[in-house]
Design a protein around this motif. Sequence first.
Motif, short mmCIF file in Angstrom:
data_model
loop_
_atom_site.label_atom_id
_atom_site.label_comp_id
_atom_site.label_asym_id
_atom_site.label_seq_id
_atom_site.Cartn_x
_atom_site.Cartn_y
_atom_site.Cartn_z
N GLY A 136 5.75 10.54 1.51
CA GLY A 136 4.83 9.43 1.33
C GLY A 136 5.28 8.21 2.09
O GLY A 136 6.35 8.20 2.71
N THR A 137 4.45 7.16 2.03
CA THR A 137 4.73 5.96 2.82
C THR A 137 4.34 4.72 2.05
O THR A 137 3.36 4.73 1.28
CB THR A 137 3.95 6.00 4.16
N CYS A 138 5.10 3.65 2.25
CA CYS A 138 4.79 2.34 1.68
C CYS A 138 4.76 1.31 2.80
O CYS A 138 5.68 1.25 3.63
CB CYS A 138 5.83 1.95 0.63
N VAL A 139 3.68 0.51 2.86
CA VAL A 139 3.59 -0.62 3.78
C VAL A 139 3.62 -1.88 2.93
O VAL A 139 2.74 -2.08 2.07
CB VAL A 139 2.30 -0.56 4.63
N LEU A 140 4.64 -2.72 3.14
CA LEU A 140 4.84 -3.91 2.31
C LEU A 140 4.65 -5.17 3.15
O LEU A 140 5.29 -5.32 4.19
CB LEU A 140 6.25 -3.89 1.70
N TRP A 141 3.77 -6.05 2.70
CA TRP A 141 3.52 -7.33 3.36
C TRP A 141 4.21 -8.45 2.58
O TRP A 141 4.04 -8.55 1.35
CB TRP A 141 2.03 -7.64 3.45
N VAL A 152 6.64 -1.86 -7.15
CA VAL A 152 6.43 -1.03 -5.96
C VAL A 152 7.49 0.06 -5.91
O VAL A 152 7.20 1.22 -5.57
CB VAL A 152 6.46 -1.89 -4.68
N ARG A 153 8.73 -0.30 -6.27
CA ARG A 153 9.83 0.66 -6.26
C ARG A 153 9.53 1.82 -7.22
O ARG A 153 9.85 2.98 -6.92
CB ARG A 153 11.12 -0.05 -6.64
N ASP A 154 8.89 1.51 -8.34
CA ASP A 154 8.55 2.57 -9.32
C ASP A 154 7.50 3.53 -8.77
O ASP A 154 7.42 4.68 -9.23
CB ASP A 154 8.03 1.94 -10.61
N LEU A 155 6.70 3.07 -7.81
CA LEU A 155 5.64 3.91 -7.25
C LEU A 155 6.07 4.66 -6.00
O LEU A 155 5.31 5.50 -5.49
CB LEU A 155 4.41 3.05 -6.92
N MET A 156 7.25 4.36 -5.49
CA MET A 156 7.70 4.98 -4.25
C MET A 156 7.82 6.50 -4.40
O MET A 156 8.36 6.99 -5.39
CB MET A 156 9.03 4.41 -3.81
N PRO A 157 7.32 7.26 -3.42
CA PRO A 157 7.42 8.72 -3.49
C PRO A 157 8.87 9.16 -3.32
O PRO A 157 9.67 8.51 -2.65
CB PRO A 157 6.55 9.18 -2.32
N ILE A 164 0.88 -1.18 0.00
CA ILE A 164 0.00 0.00 0.00
C ILE A 164 0.91 1.23 0.00
O ILE A 164 1.66 1.44 0.96
CB ILE A 164 -0.94 0.02 1.22
N ILE A 165 0.86 2.01 -1.08
CA ILE A 165 1.74 3.17 -1.25
C ILE A 165 0.89 4.43 -1.31
O ILE A 165 -0.13 4.46 -2.01
CB ILE A 165 2.58 3.06 -2.54
N ASP A 166 1.30 5.47 -0.58
CA ASP A 166 0.54 6.73 -0.63
C ASP A 166 1.49 7.91 -0.80
O ASP A 166 2.71 7.77 -0.71
CB ASP A 166 -0.31 6.90 0.64
N ASP A 167 0.90 9.07 -1.09
CA ASP A 167 1.68 10.30 -1.24
C ASP A 167 1.40 11.26 -0.09
O ASP A 167 1.38 12.47 -0.28
CB ASP A 167 1.36 10.97 -2.58
N GLY A 168 1.20 10.70 1.12
CA GLY A 168 0.90 11.52 2.28
C GLY A 168 2.12 12.27 2.81
O GLY A 168 3.14 12.40 2.13
N ASP A 169 2.01 12.72 4.05
CA ASP A 169 3.06 13.56 4.63
C ASP A 169 4.37 12.80 4.86
O ASP A 169 5.44 13.40 4.91
CB ASP A 169 2.59 14.15 5.96
N ARG A 200 13.94 12.34 2.71
CA ARG A 200 14.75 11.38 3.48
C ARG A 200 13.92 10.13 3.78
O ARG A 200 12.78 10.22 4.24
CB ARG A 200 15.21 12.02 4.78
N GLN A 201 14.52 8.98 3.51
CA GLN A 201 13.81 7.71 3.64
C GLN A 201 14.20 6.98 4.93
O GLN A 201 15.37 6.93 5.30
CB GLN A 201 14.12 6.81 2.44
N ASN A 202 13.18 6.42 5.62
CA ASN A 202 13.40 5.58 6.80
C ASN A 202 12.61 4.29 6.61
O ASN A 202 11.43 4.32 6.24
CB ASN A 202 12.91 6.30 8.06
N THR A 203 13.27 3.15 6.87
CA THR A 203 12.64 1.85 6.65
C THR A 203 12.80 0.98 7.89
O THR A 203 13.93 0.80 8.40
CB THR A 203 13.24 1.13 5.43
#
Length: 696
Positions: A158-163, A149-154, A55-60, A114-117
């Motif tokens: 934004g945020t991505c939740v990967l299962w 999914v990588r192509d859709l990453m902001p 689930i990928i979004d373009d939120g804060d 800046r990305q945090n995972t």
Amino acid sequence: MVDCTPDPNLLESMRSVGYSLNTAVADIIDNSIAAHAKTISIRYFDHGEDPYVAIIDDGDGMDYETAVNAMKLAGTNPNAKRNANDLGRFGLGLKTASLSQARSVMLSTVQHGRQNTLRWDLDHVARTREWDLETLDEEQTNLELPRKVRDLMPSTHGTCVLWRNLDRLGNVAGDSLQDIDQAMLELSGYLGLVFHRFLHPYPEDEIERISITVNDEPVPERDPFLVNNLATQRQRMQRIPGTDATLCGYTLPYQNKLTMEDRGLLDLKQEKGHTLFDTQGFYIYRAYRLITWGSWFRLLTRKEATKLSRVQVDIPNNMDDEWTLDIKKSQATPPKTIRDAMKRYVEKLAAPSRRTQQFRGRKTSNDPEARIWDVISDRDGSFRYEINTDNPYVKGFIDNLSREQRRDFSGMIKVFAAAFPYNDVQSRLSVDEHGAENGLTDDEIRECAQDMWMLANQLKHMSASAFVFPTIKVQGGIVAWSMILDAKSRQPELKKKLTQEQVAELLGVSRQTISNWENEKSYPDIISVIKMSECYDVSLDYLLKGEQKMKSYYDYLEESTNVVKSNANRNKIITILSYLLIWAFAMIVFWFFASGSDAMGYSLMFLWFILPISTFIVSIVIGKNNFWGKGKWAFTLFFGVMYMLAEYGTFKMANNIAFNKLNAPDLGMIVAGAIISAIGMLVGSLWNKKRHNQKK
């Protein structure tokens, strides 16, 4: 002091909270909306890929500290004050929803570029027996993310939740990709309903529109109240006393009046949970997000009479405690004070639903289309249907019968009434089957008219002319009885079966105009009458005359014909005057505003550009509207002469004055102007002919 740190196996226990795939994904989307996301994309694996759901979004997005807090159990206080659009509650949704479907959940978030995972992996926790929340760097993150999914990453926020390791999803939905596709199709429909006010906000909703896609396909549009259907009955909105919650009731149109688009918006199907009967009740919204629906909370019995009723209940997120909202945000129970207000509201709402079903389309017995069936209520509370003998058609038929025939006919209609298939109708309507309400075909009407006339002729010795109504009337594409049966009982062969809309299109008028003719609120003009005669292969003499004079219609035709003639003459005058004004204006500009240095250039532009185009366009208009009939071709000479005068009155006249001599006009210019005009009229005539053939 005793250390009571939970065993890491708690994470395994949390998987059994009761989430389904649908409620789990919806819980993640709640977080995206709370983060002001406008675009939310759901991706799942395809052929040749390891199973995953993202689930990928373009939120804060989140910084590192906020991301860690989001991955903690109960990282937020459920009693803390929240923003009005915050759809969270217990601080458990991200973890419990994700782990209910997968053994590995990775959170990758971007804020200010800046990305945090971070990642919870149940297999890793089981091995280490430690509450280890893994941290991944950018390179590790890119390796873990599927390519799509990588192509859709902001890139900025934004945020991505990967299962990953979807053990529960496989157990419930099935292992094949076809099973997963079906599960995702159901998920798409569920999200379309739960977030329908975010996807397509109502006018009074103070929220911004979002989009949700599943593998690039938008989730279907849903609207349980059909707010844009004019037949939907909306009740007055009511605020529940002492709260910020509101109630608003809706009564849907009768099911036979629902279009295919309406059925799609309601997601009606012939299966449990998707019928009008199953989806009646309260629709509880928390901050515009649908929580639960299809229940009256035991305040009203679910029954056929109320299956068109729905109540929109809006509650703010500061009332969660009172409504005992569960972790999944899929169940809510109203407190007693609110239940009492809801009960009073629905008792009033049930009446419109019953009226819509029981008394729909009821008309007076004087109307030629009055009801055929009467509903008879017996003293024991039961009801039955009987044929309405006061219906004008039925009554007219009975009046022409002998006493013996009336007795036989009375017995026959009693048999029809007794054999009414109540059980079959109930069974079909309970699953919202669409009952056909088509009228008679042209052939059936012709046959019925002939039988009725023969009966009237035999019993009352009625002539055909006395039987036929001498009025012009269009009903659903069928010109009424006077066009079906003529004065000598010859039946015109109506070759076309046309709907009211098709007739309107053929005649070049609106459907409302056809309706006005049908109800004799206005009359068709002579052009429309001619077109009707062509549509139905009926002679104008028969169509207009009959055996009685229609003085009011003749008066109308005379008046409308005069108006048409007046308009046509006015248009002719306007067309010629427009040309003359252009011609005169160009001459004035040449003599009064063009200096000697540019007079030559202007003269050439006028003669070889402005005047030829004006002549060509005006000629097209004359040909297209067939002004002056065949006499229009004589105007080619007029345009030729004007073309010659234009050349003589500008360039040549200037030369005559400059050299103080008189030259004769060039008669060849008449030919040039006439040719240009003739071509324009030919184009206009062909245009007119094509338009006429299309209308035929």
